[in-house]
Motif scaffolding. Structure first.
Motif, PDB file in Angstrom:
ATOM      1  N   ILE A 118      17.788 -41.258  -5.735  1.00  0.00           N
ATOM      2  CA  ILE A 118      17.247 -42.206  -4.766  1.00  0.00           C
ATOM      3  C   ILE A 118      17.357 -43.597  -5.387  1.00  0.00           C
ATOM      4  O   ILE A 118      16.549 -43.989  -6.231  1.00  0.00           O
ATOM      5  CB  ILE A 118      15.792 -41.856  -4.400  1.00  0.00           C
ATOM      6  N   ARG A 119      18.374 -44.361  -4.966  1.00  0.00           N
ATOM      7  CA  ARG A 119      18.707 -45.623  -5.611  1.00  0.00           C
ATOM      8  C   ARG A 119      17.949 -46.808  -5.039  1.00  0.00           C
ATOM      9  O   ARG A 119      18.019 -47.906  -5.567  1.00  0.00           O
ATOM     10  CB  ARG A 119      20.224 -45.881  -5.486  1.00  0.00           C
ATOM     11  N   SER A 120      17.231 -46.590  -3.917  1.00  0.00           N
ATOM     12  CA  SER A 120      16.513 -47.690  -3.286  1.00  0.00           C
ATOM     13  C   SER A 120      15.203 -47.175  -2.719  1.00  0.00           C
ATOM     14  O   SER A 120      15.086 -46.011  -2.329  1.00  0.00           O
ATOM     15  CB  SER A 120      17.361 -48.305  -2.171  1.00  0.00           C
ATOM     16  N   THR A 121      14.211 -48.053  -2.677  1.00  0.00           N
ATOM     17  CA  THR A 121      12.907 -47.660  -2.126  1.00  0.00           C
ATOM     18  C   THR A 121      12.972 -47.426  -0.625  1.00  0.00           C
ATOM     19  O   THR A 121      12.060 -46.845  -0.037  1.00  0.00           O
ATOM     20  CB  THR A 121      11.856 -48.756  -2.415  1.00  0.00           C
ATOM     21  N   THR A 122      14.043 -47.885   0.018  1.00  0.00           N
ATOM     22  CA  THR A 122      14.197 -47.665   1.461  1.00  0.00           C
ATOM     23  C   THR A 122      14.810 -46.307   1.777  1.00  0.00           C
ATOM     24  O   THR A 122      14.861 -45.899   2.939  1.00  0.00           O
ATOM     25  CB  THR A 122      15.082 -48.763   2.074  1.00  0.00           C
ATOM     26  N   THR A 123      15.283 -45.625   0.740  1.00  0.00           N
ATOM     27  CA  THR A 123      15.873 -44.297   0.936  1.00  0.00           C
ATOM     28  C   THR A 123      14.762 -43.248   0.904  1.00  0.00           C
ATOM     29  O   THR A 123      14.216 -42.942  -0.153  1.00  0.00           O
ATOM     30  CB  THR A 123      16.917 -43.983  -0.157  1.00  0.00           C
ATOM     31  N   THR A 124      14.423 -42.721   2.045  1.00  0.00           N
ATOM     32  CA  THR A 124      13.361 -41.708   2.138  1.00  0.00           C
ATOM     33  C   THR A 124      13.941 -40.333   1.791  1.00  0.00           C
ATOM     34  O   THR A 124      15.162 -40.142   1.815  1.00  0.00           O
ATOM     35  CB  THR A 124      12.779 -41.661   3.554  1.00  0.00           C
ATOM     36  N   PRO A 125      13.096 -39.351   1.482  1.00  0.00           N
ATOM     37  CA  PRO A 125      13.587 -37.992   1.219  1.00  0.00           C
ATOM     38  C   PRO A 125      14.424 -37.436   2.360  1.00  0.00           C
ATOM     39  O   PRO A 125      15.462 -36.808   2.134  1.00  0.00           O
ATOM     40  CB  PRO A 125      12.302 -37.195   1.015  1.00  0.00           C
ATOM     41  N   THR A 126      13.981 -37.680   3.605  1.00  0.00           N
ATOM     42  CA  THR A 126      14.730 -37.179   4.756  1.00  0.00           C
ATOM     43  C   THR A 126      16.108 -37.819   4.834  1.00  0.00           C
ATOM     44  O   THR A 126      17.111 -37.144   5.104  1.00  0.00           O
ATOM     45  CB  THR A 126      13.960 -37.470   6.062  1.00  0.00           C
ATOM     46  N   LEU A 127      16.161 -39.125   4.571  1.00  0.00           N
ATOM     47  CA  LEU A 127      17.439 -39.835   4.595  1.00  0.00           C
ATOM     48  C   LEU A 127      18.374 -39.302   3.515  1.00  0.00           C
ATOM     49  O   LEU A 127      19.584 -39.134   3.747  1.00  0.00           O
ATOM     50  CB  LEU A 127      17.211 -41.337   4.403  1.00  0.00           C
ATOM     51  N   LEU A 128      17.834 -39.017   2.334  1.00  0.00           N
ATOM     52  CA  LEU A 128      18.658 -38.473   1.245  1.00  0.00           C
ATOM     53  C   LEU A 128      19.238 -37.119   1.631  1.00  0.00           C
ATOM     54  O   LEU A 128      20.420 -36.842   1.391  1.00  0.00           O
ATOM     55  CB  LEU A 128      17.817 -38.343  -0.028  1.00  0.00           C
ATOM     56  N   VAL A 129      18.402 -36.267   2.238  1.00  0.00           N
ATOM     57  CA  VAL A 129      18.849 -34.923   2.623  1.00  0.00           C
ATOM     58  C   VAL A 129      20.008 -34.991   3.618  1.00  0.00           C
ATOM     59  O   VAL A 129      20.977 -34.228   3.515  1.00  0.00           O
ATOM     60  CB  VAL A 129      17.677 -34.111   3.216  1.00  0.00           C
ATOM     61  N   PHE A 130      19.941 -35.934   4.562  1.00  0.00           N
ATOM     62  CA  PHE A 130      20.933 -35.967   5.625  1.00  0.00           C
ATOM     63  C   PHE A 130      22.059 -36.970   5.396  1.00  0.00           C
ATOM     64  O   PHE A 130      22.906 -37.168   6.271  1.00  0.00           O
ATOM     65  CB  PHE A 130      20.255 -36.249   6.973  1.00  0.00           C
ATOM     66  N   THR A 131      22.077 -37.595   4.212  1.00  0.00           N
ATOM     67  CA  THR A 131      23.181 -38.518   3.913  1.00  0.00           C
ATOM     68  C   THR A 131      23.930 -38.158   2.636  1.00  0.00           C
ATOM     69  O   THR A 131      25.004 -38.699   2.396  1.00  0.00           O
ATOM     70  CB  THR A 131      22.661 -39.966   3.789  1.00  0.00           C
ATOM     71  N   SER A 132      23.386 -37.264   1.844  1.00  0.00           N
ATOM     72  CA  SER A 132      24.064 -36.866   0.597  1.00  0.00           C
ATOM     73  C   SER A 132      24.867 -35.589   0.807  1.00  0.00           C
ATOM     74  O   SER A 132      24.568 -34.787   1.698  1.00  0.00           O
ATOM     75  CB  SER A 132      23.030 -36.651  -0.514  1.00  0.00           C
ATOM     76  N   VAL A 133      25.883 -35.394  -0.007  1.00  0.00           N
ATOM     77  CA  VAL A 133      26.725 -34.200   0.080  1.00  0.00           C
ATOM     78  C   VAL A 133      25.894 -32.943  -0.147  1.00  0.00           C
ATOM     79  O   VAL A 133      25.970 -31.966   0.611  1.00  0.00           O
ATOM     80  CB  VAL A 133      27.875 -34.266  -0.951  1.00  0.00           C
ATOM     81  N   ALA A 134      25.064 -32.984  -1.202  1.00  0.00           N
ATOM     82  CA  ALA A 134      24.223 -31.817  -1.514  1.00  0.00           C
ATOM     83  C   ALA A 134      23.239 -31.523  -0.386  1.00  0.00           C
ATOM     84  O   ALA A 134      22.993 -30.363  -0.041  1.00  0.00           O
ATOM     85  CB  ALA A 134      23.482 -32.046  -2.822  1.00  0.00           C
ATOM     86  N   GLY A 135      22.672 -32.587   0.211  1.00  0.00           N
ATOM     87  CA  GLY A 135      21.686 -32.391   1.266  1.00  0.00           C
ATOM     88  C   GLY A 135      22.282 -31.837   2.541  1.00  0.00           C
ATOM     89  O   GLY A 135      21.779 -30.852   3.103  1.00  0.00           O
ATOM     90  N   ILE A 136      23.374 -32.438   3.010  1.00  0.00           N
ATOM     91  CA  ILE A 136      23.998 -31.985   4.257  1.00  0.00           C
ATOM     92  C   ILE A 136      24.501 -30.553   4.133  1.00  0.00           C
ATOM     93  O   ILE A 136      24.236 -29.711   4.998  1.00  0.00           O
ATOM     94  CB  ILE A 136      25.150 -32.930   4.653  1.00  0.00           C
ATOM     95  N   THR A 137      25.223 -30.269   3.051  1.00  0.00           N
ATOM     96  CA  THR A 137      25.743 -28.900   2.871  1.00  0.00           C
ATOM     97  C   THR A 137      24.606 -27.911   2.681  1.00  0.00           C
ATOM     98  O   THR A 137      24.692 -26.764   3.129  1.00  0.00           O
ATOM     99  CB  THR A 137      26.689 -28.836   1.661  1.00  0.00           C
ATOM    100  N   GLY A 138      23.513 -28.336   2.033  1.00  0.00           N
ATOM    101  CA  GLY A 138      22.363 -27.452   1.865  1.00  0.00           C
ATOM    102  C   GLY A 138      21.744 -27.058   3.200  1.00  0.00           C
ATOM    103  O   GLY A 138      21.395 -25.892   3.408  1.00  0.00           O
ATOM    104  N   VAL A 139      21.623 -28.037   4.100  1.00  0.00           N
ATOM    105  CA  VAL A 139      21.084 -27.752   5.435  1.00  0.00           C
ATOM    106  C   VAL A 139      22.004 -26.792   6.183  1.00  0.00           C
ATOM    107  O   VAL A 139      21.549 -25.814   6.803  1.00  0.00           O
ATOM    108  CB  VAL A 139      20.917 -29.066   6.236  1.00  0.00           C
ATOM    109  N   ILE A 140      23.317 -27.047   6.121  1.00  0.00           N
ATOM    110  CA  ILE A 140      24.290 -26.199   6.821  1.00  0.00           C
ATOM    111  C   ILE A 140      24.260 -24.770   6.270  1.00  0.00           C
ATOM    112  O   ILE A 140      24.245 -23.795   7.034  1.00  0.00           O
ATOM    113  CB  ILE A 140      25.710 -26.798   6.698  1.00  0.00           C
ATOM    114  N   ILE A 141      24.237 -24.652   4.953  1.00  0.00           N
ATOM    115  CA  ILE A 141      24.206 -23.328   4.314  1.00  0.00           C
ATOM    116  C   ILE A 141      22.953 -22.563   4.735  1.00  0.00           C
ATOM    117  O   ILE A 141      23.015 -21.379   5.098  1.00  0.00           O
ATOM    118  CB  ILE A 141      24.242 -23.475   2.777  1.00  0.00           C
ATOM    119  N   THR A 142      21.813 -23.239   4.681  1.00  0.00           N
ATOM    120  CA  THR A 142      20.544 -22.576   4.988  1.00  0.00           C
ATOM    121  C   THR A 142      20.478 -22.126   6.443  1.00  0.00           C
ATOM    122  O   THR A 142      20.070 -20.987   6.735  1.00  0.00           O
ATOM    123  CB  THR A 142      19.363 -23.517   4.677  1.00  0.00           C
ATOM    124  N   LEU A 143      20.884 -22.993   7.368  1.00  0.00           N
ATOM    125  CA  LEU A 143      20.876 -22.626   8.784  1.00  0.00           C
ATOM    126  C   LEU A 143      21.822 -21.461   9.055  1.00  0.00           C
ATOM    127  O   LEU A 143      21.487 -20.534   9.813  1.00  0.00           O
ATOM    128  CB  LEU A 143      21.251 -23.837   9.639  1.00  0.00           C
TER     129      LEU A 143
END
Length: 562
Positions: free
Chosen positions: A156-181
């Motif tokens: 998280i490189r900025s205070t404006t980057t929320t956990p939800t934003l990180l999950v849905f904008t990072s490679v690990a986060g997006i693929t993690g959501v897809i894998i889990t679903l």
């Protein structure tokens, strides 16, 4: 305990080894991340959640390596053929491929849940560290300057980057959501009630495994878990953690550098993925081969018999094929046990009307003009099952429930041909056959074969070779009255056989005791094609009536699995 070891010893040993590897991988990687010096600063921000996220990932890699292998049907058939020189106990393990596939899937589901929960905590702690909610060290580590965006610790490189934003904008986060679903849909649609009643839902959602594996390979490229790298001069975390203001100012404490780990999942799964691609290519080649109809018959109780011919097709008793009818669906393949014998110049299947696919196929056939060719049919197989080994036993107990009699139709037909040709290689000297049905019509299509066998055995003076018992588990009062009127008839009023139909369910203790008494020194193979409840009963009876003395009767349980 001795009886149990004879029937289940090797299976249990394989499961113990599998579980031991899982436990070893979990503990090894847990302590690697929990104690490793390179993760000292990472642990300071994340705590034990770091190890709880990474240890399940290692177990996931191992089980994702295994999950495709049990469903590579051609690979299993190749291995089964290679094991023909080995003991039957080793070959029996291949018949439990679907059970093992499910077990591995459960482990993947469990480890995914642990991995996901731990990473949710990690993201929250990364965010709080960036906001300065923890100590000065966590704030300093999260605020390290990184002009190249490669040596940071906190993703998280900025205070404006929320956990939800990180999950849905990072490679690990997006693929993690897809894998889990994908995994949730695959597992929930695999429940017995859905698979039995809505096979199409099960079949289509199961092919989300392609999305799952694609996401899995890419997931690690996000490199969200980072470790300290070696600098020159080295940064001693133990010494420098209390000297934040001196970082980069004194030689002993250069600014710490961090890097993400190299993605490793692809190395675990690339082999099985290549094998599975080859498997699907072979299935496609078989699908393209021409299949011709020899005969189409609608049997009683809405049972469809298809007699098919395919160039170069060779089968063994009890094997099964997968059928595809493009007129119904281009993608769906369904397994059916063959009811023909290897000695015949065609192969046949009997299809009962259960589920949308079978109902549509029977409806298409019923609407065909007389003498017309049936719908185009793709055939993949044959594939081996437990019933292939029936002639390796001196004595065999065959138990079929309803349409589950199909593999034994193949076996009994083959026996008839072997007697007809006086085959000297027939090792089996006694067969006990049990067939349980809910309605009388179900017996009709199979009774002809039993009548042929009855006559053949009598003509050869081998009436004791085949003992068969038919059980009707459902009837009404009118049927009972009809049976009472014809109770003194020479043949059964239901089947026309000399052996009378029994009403109710078998007393398995009595049956096993009788088989043991009549075969005091034999190895008895017990084969079932039927429901899991009956499998549990018969498996326990095999254990109960097996004698530990190697010179006496042993029962080995075998079940058809699709």
């Amino acid at each position: 305990m001795g009886n149990w070891i004879i029937n289940h010893g090797l299976s249990s040993f394989i499961l113990v080894v599998w579980m031991a590897i899982n436990i070893f991988l979990f503990l090894w990687f847990y302590f690697f991340y929990d104690l490793g010096d390179q993760f000292f600063y990472t642990r300071h921000i994340l705590g034990s959640a770091l190890a709880w996220a990474r240890a399940p990932a290692a177990v996931l890699n191992f089980n994702c390596l295994l999950i495709l292998l049990p469903v590579c049907r051609n690979l299993l058939s190749l291995i089964r053929g290679s094991f023909m020189c080995c003991g039957r106990t080793m070959r029996k393990q291949l018949d439990k491929n679907i059970s093992f596939h499910k077990l591995v899937a459960y482990m993947i589901g469990l480890m995914t849940a642990v991995h996901t929960i731990a990473h949710f905590l990690n993201v929250e702690w990364y965010y709080n560290s960036r906001l300065g909610k923890y100590d000065d060290l966590s704030m300093a580590l999260s605020s390290l300057d990184d002009s190249g965006n490669t040596t940071f610790l906190n993703p998280i490189r900025s205070t404006t980057t929320t956990p939800t934003l990180l999950v849905f904008t990072s490679v690990a986060g997006i693929t993690g959501v897809i894998i889990t679903l994908s995994l949730i849909l695959i597992i929930t649609s695999s429940m017995e009630v859905i698979r039995r009643s809505y096979f199409e839902v099960f079949w289509f959602t199961h092919h989300l495994f392609i999305v799952f594996f694609a996401g899995l390979v890419i997931h690690g490229a996000g490199r969200i878990v980072r470790s300290q790298t070696t600098t020159n001069p080295p940064h001693n975390a133990t010494f420098c953690k209390d000297r934040i203001d001196d970082w980069g100012k004194i030689q002993e404490c250069p600014v710490p550098q961090f890097a993400g780990g190299f993605p490793q999942t692809w190395m675990w799964v690339i082999g099985p993925m290549i094998l599975y691609v080859c498997e699907r290519l072979l299935r496609f080649i078989r699908y393209m081969q021409t299949v011709k109809y020899r005969k189409i018959v609608i049997r009683p109780s809405k049972v469809l018999e298809l007699q098919l011919v395919k160039n170069g097709f060779k089968m063994d008793v009890g094997q099964y094929v997968f059928l595809n009818c493009p007129a119904i669906s281009q993608l769906e393949w369904h397994p059916f046990t063959m009811t023909s014998a290897p000695e015949e110049d065609f192969f046949s299947v009997h299809i009962r009307s259960v589920g949308d696919w079978t109902q549509k196929l029977i409806s298409i056939v019923e609407q065909l003009p007389e003498g017309a060719e049936g719908p185009k049919m793709g055939v993949d197989g044959p594939f081996g099952t437990a019933s292939e080994d029936v002639f390796d036993y001196e004595v065999a107990m065959l138990v079929g429930a309803g349409i589950g009699v199909t593999p034994f139709a193949s076996i009994l037909k083959s026996i008839w041909y072997k007697f007809k040709d006086s085959n000297p290689k027939l090792r089996t000297r006694k067969i006990y056959f049990y067939w349980l049905c809910r309605e009388t019509h179900a017996f009709e299509w199979f009774a002809d074969l039993l009548q042929l066998l009855e006559r053949e055995m009598e003509e050869r003076g081998m009436g004791s070779f085949l003992t068969y018992k038919l059980y009707l588990t459902g009837w009404d009062q009118s049927h009972a009255n009809h049976v009472m009127v014809h109770a003194d008839a020479d043949t059964d009023v239901v089947t026309g056989l000399k052996q009378k139909t029994n009403y109710g369910r078998p007393n398995w203790d009595k049956e096993f005791e009788q088989v043991r008494k009549e075969n005091p020194t034999s190895v008895v193979g017990t084969f079932l094609c039927g429901p899991a409840v009956l499998a549990t009963v018969l498996s326990k009876k095999c254990v109960k009536y097996t004698d530990v003395d190697p010179r006496k009767t042993k029962f080995y349980f075998n079940k058809e699995n699709f």
